[in-house]
Enzyme design. Structure first.
Site, PDB file in Angstrom:
ATOM      1  N   LYS A 116     -11.578  13.184 -61.614  1.00  0.00           N
ATOM      2  CA  LYS A 116     -10.838  13.559 -62.813  1.00  0.00           C
ATOM      3  C   LYS A 116      -9.537  14.265 -62.472  1.00  0.00           C
ATOM      4  CE  LYS A 116     -15.150  13.815 -65.413  1.00  0.00           C
ATOM      5  NZ  LYS A 116     -15.939  13.234 -64.315  1.00  0.00           N
ATOM      6  N   HIS A 220     -22.407  19.537 -73.403  1.00  0.00           N
ATOM      7  CA  HIS A 220     -21.324  18.593 -73.087  1.00  0.00           C
ATOM      8  C   HIS A 220     -21.843  17.180 -72.829  1.00  0.00           C
ATOM      9  CE1 HIS A 220     -19.031  22.269 -72.790  1.00  0.00           C
ATOM     10  NE2 HIS A 220     -19.820  22.694 -71.837  1.00  0.00           N
ATOM     11  N   GLU A 260     -11.552   8.251 -72.207  1.00  0.00           N
ATOM     12  CA  GLU A 260     -12.036   9.304 -73.088  1.00  0.00           C
ATOM     13  C   GLU A 260     -10.912  10.283 -73.408  1.00  0.00           C
ATOM     14  OE1 GLU A 260     -15.605  11.153 -71.787  1.00  0.00           O
ATOM     15  OE2 GLU A 260     -16.718   9.270 -71.782  1.00  0.00           O
ATOM     16  N   GLU A 272     -10.394  11.674 -69.337  1.00  0.00           N
ATOM     17  CA  GLU A 272     -10.798  10.994 -68.110  1.00  0.00           C
ATOM     18  C   GLU A 272     -10.985   9.515 -68.394  1.00  0.00           C
ATOM     19  OE1 GLU A 272     -15.208  11.585 -67.244  1.00  0.00           O
ATOM     20  OE2 GLU A 272     -14.806  13.239 -68.629  1.00  0.00           O
ATOM     21  N   ASN A 274     -13.830   6.656 -67.391  1.00  0.00           N
ATOM     22  CA  ASN A 274     -15.105   6.347 -66.754  1.00  0.00           C
ATOM     23  C   ASN A 274     -15.068   4.902 -66.286  1.00  0.00           C
ATOM     24  OD1 ASN A 274     -16.679   8.368 -69.210  1.00  0.00           O
ATOM     25  ND2 ASN A 274     -16.400   8.900 -67.083  1.00  0.00           N
ATOM     26  N   ARG A 276     -17.028   2.588 -65.402  1.00  0.00           N
ATOM     27  CA  ARG A 276     -18.397   2.042 -65.432  1.00  0.00           C
ATOM     28  C   ARG A 276     -18.753   1.754 -66.879  1.00  0.00           C
ATOM     29  NH1 ARG A 276     -20.798   6.370 -67.785  1.00  0.00           N
ATOM     30  NH2 ARG A 276     -20.124   8.451 -67.173  1.00  0.00           N
TER      31      ARG A 276
END
Length: 615
Positions: A116, A220, A260, A272, A274, A276
């Site tokens: 990140k 979170h 995101e 960030e 992701n 995947r």
């Protein structure tokens, strides 16, 4: 063409990938730890390979063992799922170096975006240097540089808490992802967590597959997700798409990924990417009528996407069922899944079936339940109703919390943000017992005894049964009469061991009752039967701190010894369970009169860890 695929994961996502592979005619290989030798994902795959040697909690982080298993089983491709090694560039390289097809983006793209800190640098954002954080920066968020799922994250509201938060986040990140790097960034209190699903092929086509709102989170980690994100302006949606395309183009991304963002004050703030498949990918699949795993496989085989994605239809919402107790700091639960079933009309993705065991080593997610409907209101109603009527016989779950969350006015109006549970958790976990539910349990238990076994010609004391519900004890009273079982103010229409029908003021209710030892399920309510006369030797000293879950003692407060003065709320002992650390705090200000916990000790629920005597 891919012929045999190894799934480098476990649980729900492994089962979900196997399902698509079967539909495409692709053979599958599962890998499993010793703790997972009887797990569903190892049973549904065509073949399964044991990963030897590593501790269960670390087994799926051993990329060398997984590549060896793929070669031994004759696989020609590897799908990483989510979590574990799914965002580890070294694992992706090892798969490719072994001559296998990697289902995901290039190792270089993963390396850039999976960290990140590097991703933020690429997008023109600079994290805070931990040693430069000042009072003016608070609150801040300590966050793991690798991985996700809420692990390695801590909110810091006071400067003196930063050091402890950094230590805890590093330890948690290292345990979950094999990488202890963390960073610090400003924490936006009342933003919405909104993300964009992307799909990109090797021919230059990029799809932005709508938005998802994932604002309802605990620790979170997302709990309820939906697509599309409600209430976004056209301009804000376009800016989210632009950020997603910017991230994809910046690294030459290929495959499925998610960008995101935190939406606050009408702006999108990049968090960030992701690299995947996301846990919440089913809501996008339901919205667009796609199979994202199938698309991943086609892209890995070199096929081109159509120029335009399919059109979105209606609204989809997903709820994550966890074996946990939200009222007790989300304490994870373990035990046997006796029966798991949801009504027709919703999608169930799970890694468990009847008779399986939820253990201590992995994430406590039991299943994902997804509803799709023409409108958001209909999807909410369908999902809440399905969860309410689901058979969840086994450890305690967050089912009631999910149902109440879906029906909360703030959620139905689309006004939720990431602080939803900070504001409403107490209200959403209140557990006022339904007297008829308790009575149904008692009458079902009483059924089968001699009709006149408890009956007397003269009035006598009622029968009494005791149950525990959500941590509180309740008594139920009923009588054996000449006509059968009876209770004050209620007409017992029917009672047997499996079903009870009660009538109050002319209104009848039918209760389904199932019992597993002392564990009783009355419709969607889980009770524990208690002995009529409590064991007087089982009393604990006031201030006793008990282990709320099975786990390992990973830390004891520095310098903590018997006789020490402690303050209410002070962290004393830290347990690790299911890759998360849980703090055991002093309940009152006083003296630590006993300390039984030891670092490295394995503990079971209810084990005495320490005693604090109030001063």
């Amino acid at each position: 063409m891919i012929q045999t695929l190894l799934v480098a994961n476990r649980g729900e996502i492994a089962c979900r990938i196997v399902r698509t592979c079967r539909e495409l005619g692709i053979r599958t290989v599962a890998v499993y730890s010793d703790a997972d030798q009887n797990a569903l994902h190892a049973r549904v795959a065509d073949t399964a390979v044991r990963l030897p040697g590593a501790a269960p909690a670390d087994t799926y982080l051993r990329g060398d063992l997984i590549v060896k298993a793929a070669l031994a089983a004759g696989a020609d491709a590897v799908h990483p799922g989510y979590g574990f090694l799914s965002e580890n560039p070294d694992f992706a390289r090892a798969v490719l170096d072994a001559g296998l097809t990697w289902i995901g983006p290039s190792p270089e793209a993963i390396e850039t975006m999976a960290s990140k800190t590097r991703a933020k640098d690429l997008m023109g954002l600079v994290p805070l240097a931990e040693y430069k954080v000042t009072e003016a920066d608070l609150p801040v968020l300590v966050k793991a540089a690798a991985g996700g799922g809420g692990r390695g994250m801590r909110i810091v509201r006071r400067l003196e808490e930063l050091g402890a938060a950094l230590r805890a986040a590093r330890a948690e990140a290292l345990s979950a992802f094999g990488d202890g790097e963390v960073f610090v960034e400003p924490y936006l209190e009342h933003g919405r967590h909104v993300e964009v699903q992307v799909l990109a092929d090797t021919h230059g086509t990029i799809w932005t597959l709508g938005t998802r709102d994932c604002s309802l989170q605990r620790r979170h980690q997302k709990v309820i997700e939906e697509a599309p994100a409600p209430g976004l302006s056209e301009g804000l949606t376009e800016s989210l798409y632009a950020l997603a395309v910017q991230a994809v183009c910046a690294v030459g991304y290929v495959g499925a990924g998610t960008v995101e963002c935190l939406v606050a004050d009408g702006r999108a703030h990049f968090l960030e990417m992701n690299t995947r498949l996301q846990v919440e990918h089913p809501v996008t699949e339901e919205l667009f009528g796609l199979d994202l795993v199938a698309e991943q496989l086609r892209i890995a085989e070199g096929h081109a996407l159509p120029e335009e994605p399919p059109r979105a239809r209606g609204h989809a919402i997903e709820a994550r069922l966890y074996a946990e107790d939200p009222a007790r700091d989300w304490a994870p639960q373990t035990g046997t899944v006796h029966h798991l079933a949801v009504p027709s009309g919703v999608r169930l993705d799970t890694g468990y079936t009847d008779g399986d065991t939820i253990g201590v080593h992995y994430d406590p997610m039991l299943a994902k339940v997804v509803a799709h409907a023409p409108t958001r209101a209909e999807a909410i109603r369908t999902l809440a109703g399905a969860l309410e009527r689901a058979d969840l016989h086994g450890p305690a779950t967050n089912r009631d919390l999910l149902v109440r969350s879906l029906r909360h006015e703030e959620f139905t109006d689309g006004r939720m943000d990431t602080g939803f549970y900070d504001r409403h958790l107490g209200q959403l976990t209140e557990s006022a017992p339904d007297p008829l539910t308790l009575l149904a349990a008692a009458l079902a238990d009483a059924h089968g005894r001699s009709r006149f076994g408890g009956w007397r010609n003269l009035p006598s004391q009622p029968q009494v049964k005791r149950y525990r519900l959500a941590g509180h004890e309740h008594e139920v009273r009923y009588r054996h009469t000449r006509e059968g079982l009876a209770a004050d103010g209620v007409r017992v229409v029917h009672a047997d061991a499996r079903a009870v029908v009660l009538e109050v003021d002319g209104v009848q209710r039918t209760f389904s009752v199932t019992r597993y030892g002392d564990e009783i399920h009355v419709d969607s309510t889980r009770l524990t039967a208690l002995p009529r006369f409590p064991d007087p030797t089982a009393q604990l000293a006031p201030g006793s701190l008990l282990a709320p879950m099975p786990g390992t003692v990973v830390r004891i407060a520095e310098g903590l010894t018997e006789g020490a003065t402690v303050h209410a709320g002070q962290g004393l002992i830290w347990l690790e369970a299911m890759k998360m650390q849980h703090q055991i705090s002093a309940p009152v200000t006083g003296t630590l009169t006993a300390l039984h916990a030891r670092t490295g000790q394995q503990v079971e629920p209810g084990m005495l860890l320490a005693v604090v005597q109030e001063s």
